[in-house]
Design an enzyme around this catalytic site. Structure first.
Site, mmCIF file in Angstrom:
data_model
loop_
_atom_site.group_PDB
_atom_site.id
_atom_site.type_symbol
_atom_site.label_atom_id
_atom_site.label_comp_id
_atom_site.label_asym_id
_atom_site.label_seq_id
_atom_site.Cartn_x
_atom_site.Cartn_y
_atom_site.Cartn_z
ATOM 1 N N LYS A 76 0.948 -1.426 -0.082
ATOM 2 C CA LYS A 76 -0.049 -0.054 0.076
ATOM 3 C C LYS A 76 0.670 1.404 -0.086
ATOM 4 C CE LYS A 76 -4.289 -1.897 2.073
ATOM 5 N NZ LYS A 76 -5.398 -1.493 3.035
ATOM 6 N N ASP A 113 -10.375 2.714 1.799
ATOM 7 C CA ASP A 113 -10.588 2.075 3.029
ATOM 8 C C ASP A 113 -11.418 2.950 3.996
ATOM 9 O OD1 ASP A 113 -9.382 -0.453 2.723
ATOM 10 O OD2 ASP A 113 -7.532 0.535 3.342
ATOM 11 N N ILE A 228 -11.494 -4.516 13.240
ATOM 12 C CA ILE A 228 -11.378 -4.667 11.738
ATOM 13 C C ILE A 228 -10.969 -5.995 11.494
ATOM 14 C CG2 ILE A 228 -10.811 -2.104 11.352
ATOM 15 C CD1 ILE A 228 -7.961 -3.053 10.632
ATOM 16 N N GLY A 251 -15.321 -6.811 11.358
ATOM 17 C CA GLY A 251 -14.435 -6.275 10.335
ATOM 18 C C GLY A 251 -15.018 -6.593 8.864
#
Length: 288
Positions: A76, A113, A228, A251
């Site tokens: 990421k 996200d 999560i 999550g």
């Protein structure tokens, strides 16, 4: 790009065999009858740039078109130096989880996200009621960054980042701005008295990981608890919270909702998150 050509997207990470994203996106592709495919590609950080470039020609050789990819751990942050353009969502959060090929063949990095987290909260509670409140976030990794930004956007006035590494907590608080502050890990239980929402963004409590040790005695009954982690779906944190009357949010919702924007950008259809999708993905969890 011909509309008759198969569109290909996927997910990259290292490792990637555990990912539920192919099951999730595959469900939508079948539901909406699309000429599309969603794949899983094992990619190391040092291979990311080469892989993204190669996929354009590899898909063309198949008579298909590469549309983009999701990125998971540990890619990421690597993507920041690889994509051609950064969407404001990725810049603000500091991570890329979705790459979209634009009409000119360039790669745009986005982050979905934060909106995924907000949408999962909205399924269970009135998120506007959190404005002006206090959040306690456990962890300071990539997911924590997205969630902290999302909570700041919801108007929370005090976002406390509690992490085992104090330096990482302070760095994240500095990135978020004036509404955020770092706190020592050993204060996580005492800080609960102030919290209107508690979010576990660590791997503690996940199957195969150590438990999350935290005393919930001081937590307000009106506070929301979110974890999560989704393996197991009902963590000990959520079980304990639910027993004492708190709203507890697993999550899986964040995983499902963060996927919507990428799917729409790649395949041109805005998908729906519903009970049938949740059941389908849960079946994949049980079989793993």
């Amino acid at each position: 790009m011909s509309e008759d050509m198969k569109k290909i997207a996927g997910v990259m990470g290292w490792p990637i065999s555990h990912s539920l994203s192919p099951r999730l996106h595959g469900y939508w592709i079948e539901k909406y009858g699309l000429n599309a495919e969603y794949r899983a590609w094992p990619v190391k950080p040092e291979e990311l740039a080469q892989k993204l470039t190669a996929l354009k020609s590899d898909c063309a050789a198949e008579g298909a078109v590469f549309r983009g990819t999701n990125l998971t751990i540990p890619l990421k942050e690597t993507a920041f130096d690889v994509v051609d353009t950064l969407d404001p969502s990725a810049t603000r959060i500091g991570a890329v989880n979705t790459v979209v090929l634009d009409e000119k063949g360039g790669l745009t990095g986005r982050n979905t996200d934060g909106i995924g987290f907000t949408d999962s909260l909205a399924e269970e509670t009135d998120v506007t009621a959190l404005s002006g409140g206090t959040a306690l976030i456990l962890g300071a990794g990539g997911a924590s960054r997205a969630i902290a930004v999302a909570l700041a956007d919801l108007g929370l006035s005090d976002i406390i980042i509690c992490n085992r590494s104090a330096a990482r907590a302070e760095a994240l608080a500095g990135h978020i701005g004036d509404v955020a502050r770092a706190a020592p890990w050993d204060r996580r239980s005492s800080l609960l008295e102030k919290a209107d929402i508690l979010v576990n963004c660590t791997s503690l409590g996940m199957t195969g990981q150590p438990p999350l040790e935290i005393s919930l005695g001081g937590l307000k009954k009106t506070a929301i608890v979110s974890d999560i982690v989704y393996v197991p779906l009902e963590t000990e944190l959520l079980k304990r919270s639910r027993r004492q009357g708190n709203i507890a949010i697993d999550g899986l919702g964040m995983l499902l909702h963060q996927a919507k924007a990428g799917f729409e950008a790649w395949f041109g259809v805005k998908p729906e998150v519903d009970a049938a999708l949740r059941t389908h993905v849960l079946d994949g969890l049980k079989g793993s």
